[in-house]
Scaffold this motif. Structure first.
Motif, PDB file in Angstrom:
ATOM      1  N   GLN A 134      15.698  -5.563 -69.001  1.00 26.82           N
ATOM      2  CA  GLN A 134      15.615  -4.869 -67.725  1.00 26.82           C
ATOM      3  C   GLN A 134      15.604  -5.893 -66.599  1.00 26.82           C
ATOM      4  O   GLN A 134      14.993  -6.948 -66.705  1.00 26.82           O
ATOM      5  CB  GLN A 134      14.317  -4.052 -67.622  1.00 26.82           C
ATOM      6  N   CYS A 163      19.445  -1.814 -67.112  1.00 24.18           N
ATOM      7  CA  CYS A 163      18.951  -1.860 -68.477  1.00 24.18           C
ATOM      8  C   CYS A 163      20.131  -2.109 -69.398  1.00 24.18           C
ATOM      9  O   CYS A 163      21.145  -1.409 -69.303  1.00 24.18           O
ATOM     10  CB  CYS A 163      18.256  -0.563 -68.844  1.00 24.18           C
ATOM     11  N   TRP A 173      14.774   6.252 -70.006  1.00 23.07           N
ATOM     12  CA  TRP A 173      13.935   5.658 -68.975  1.00 23.07           C
ATOM     13  C   TRP A 173      12.608   6.394 -68.908  1.00 23.07           C
ATOM     14  O   TRP A 173      12.571   7.632 -68.964  1.00 23.07           O
ATOM     15  CB  TRP A 173      14.607   5.727 -67.604  1.00 23.07           C
ATOM     16  N   ARG A 226       8.544   6.210 -66.839  1.00 25.99           N
ATOM     17  CA  ARG A 226       7.657   5.594 -65.887  1.00 25.99           C
ATOM     18  C   ARG A 226       6.236   5.716 -66.429  1.00 25.99           C
ATOM     19  O   ARG A 226       5.909   6.676 -67.144  1.00 25.99           O
ATOM     20  CB  ARG A 226       7.765   6.228 -64.500  1.00 25.99           C
ATOM     21  N   TYR A 283      15.615  10.510 -59.086  1.00 27.19           N
ATOM     22  CA  TYR A 283      16.277   9.482 -59.885  1.00 27.19           C
ATOM     23  C   TYR A 283      17.669   9.935 -60.304  1.00 27.19           C
ATOM     24  O   TYR A 283      17.935  11.117 -60.429  1.00 27.19           O
ATOM     25  CB  TYR A 283      15.476   9.166 -61.151  1.00 27.19           C
ATOM     26  N   VAL A 304      20.951   8.516 -63.117  1.00 28.98           N
ATOM     27  CA  VAL A 304      21.336   7.558 -64.156  1.00 28.98           C
ATOM     28  C   VAL A 304      22.828   7.705 -64.406  1.00 28.98           C
ATOM     29  O   VAL A 304      23.454   8.676 -63.987  1.00 28.98           O
ATOM     30  CB  VAL A 304      20.581   7.794 -65.474  1.00 28.98           C
ATOM     31  N   LEU A 331      19.131   2.766 -63.869  1.00 26.54           N
ATOM     32  CA  LEU A 331      18.323   3.776 -63.182  1.00 26.54           C
ATOM     33  C   LEU A 331      18.487   3.566 -61.687  1.00 26.54           C
ATOM     34  O   LEU A 331      18.255   2.464 -61.186  1.00 26.54           O
ATOM     35  CB  LEU A 331      16.853   3.639 -63.572  1.00 26.54           C
ATOM     36  N   TYR A 378       8.162   0.851 -64.793  1.00 27.51           N
ATOM     37  CA  TYR A 378       9.272   1.532 -65.438  1.00 27.51           C
ATOM     38  C   TYR A 378       9.687   0.799 -66.711  1.00 27.51           C
ATOM     39  O   TYR A 378       9.787  -0.427 -66.731  1.00 27.51           O
ATOM     40  CB  TYR A 378      10.475   1.604 -64.493  1.00 27.51           C
ATOM     41  N   CYS A 408      12.638   0.873 -69.890  1.00 27.12           N
ATOM     42  CA  CYS A 408      13.845   1.354 -70.532  1.00 27.12           C
ATOM     43  C   CYS A 408      13.645   1.210 -72.039  1.00 27.12           C
ATOM     44  O   CYS A 408      12.973   0.262 -72.498  1.00 27.12           O
ATOM     45  CB  CYS A 408      15.034   0.515 -70.068  1.00 27.12           C
TER      46      CYS A 408
END
Lengths: 114, 110
Positions: free
Chosen positions: A6, A23, A34, A36, A64, A66, A76, A89, A91
């Protein structure tokens, strides 16, 4: 070495300034996701992708975006970041041939939105 | 009710003892269950996964799954100070969505 990478690892930015967290995985995994992580709330899934050009929402997708144009990359995007997106965050990726595969996590990106 | 629940701890055990970590889940359709360990400031790393009722052993770790009672547990035998971390339980419902508990902090006292 098999890994999920990342970038950036840390970022402090301001409200409304678009940002992308990249990522990349080198394991030829089909599944990427992904998350959080917030104190008291644990890991929450934002988006996931079962394969190239196939993505779907997790539990907290608002704010968000992607994309999955290549198998190895799953960026992201925060188009207009807000302070409530300040978080850690992660991945993750997995083989993905079924939904029962364990995930491998990247080292995390700590985002601060001022 | 949270979909995946864990006691936040901290759970304190003396070195050499058995640490027992528990996780309950609400969706009876859940199919696969994972335990991750997360050291402070680090990413989660997989400890074990289990799909079928019963016990699954891997070294000092044993995962136990009881689908009828909707719980999954992780036993750590001969606990070491290096086992001190937060342990995350994750559940998959047979889709590609994963639900994580908030984790149990384990402290192994030397």
């Amino acid at each position: 070495e098999a890994q999920v990478t990342q970038n950036p690892r840390y970022l402090i930015t301001v409200t409304g300034k678009k940002l992308t967290v990249t990522c990349s995985q080198n394991m030829n995994h089909e599944y990427m996701s992904w998350y959080r992580q917030d104190p008291g709330l644990g890991l929450r899934q934002i988006y996931y992708s079962m394969n190239v050009e196939v993505t779907d929402k997790g539990d907290v997708p608002e704010g968000y975006k992607v994309s999955r144009k290549e198998k190895r990359n799953f960026p992201l995007i925060l188009e207009s970041p807000s302070p409530n997106q300040t978080s850690l965050y992660f991945c993750a990726s997995s083989v993905g041939t079924s939904s029962n595969q364990p995930q491998h996590f990247g080292d995390g990106t700590r985002l601060s939105i001022l | 009710q949270k979909e995946v629940e864990q006691n936040s701890g901290p759970l304190s055990v003396p070195e050499g003892a058995i640490a027992s970590l528990n996780c309950t889940y609400s969706d009876r359709g859940s199919q696969s269950f994972f335990w991750y360990r997360q050291y402070s400031g680090k990413s989660p790393e997989l400890i074990m996964f289990i799909y079928s009722n019963g016990d699954k052993e891997d070294g000092r770790f044993t995962a136990q799954l009881n689908k009828a009672s909707q719980y999954v547990s992780l036993l750590i035998r001969d606990s070491q100070p290096s086992d001190s971390a937060t342990y995350l339980c994750a559940v998959n419902r047979g889709t590609y969505k994963y639900i994580f508990g908030t984790g149990t902090r384990l402290k192994v006292l030397a």
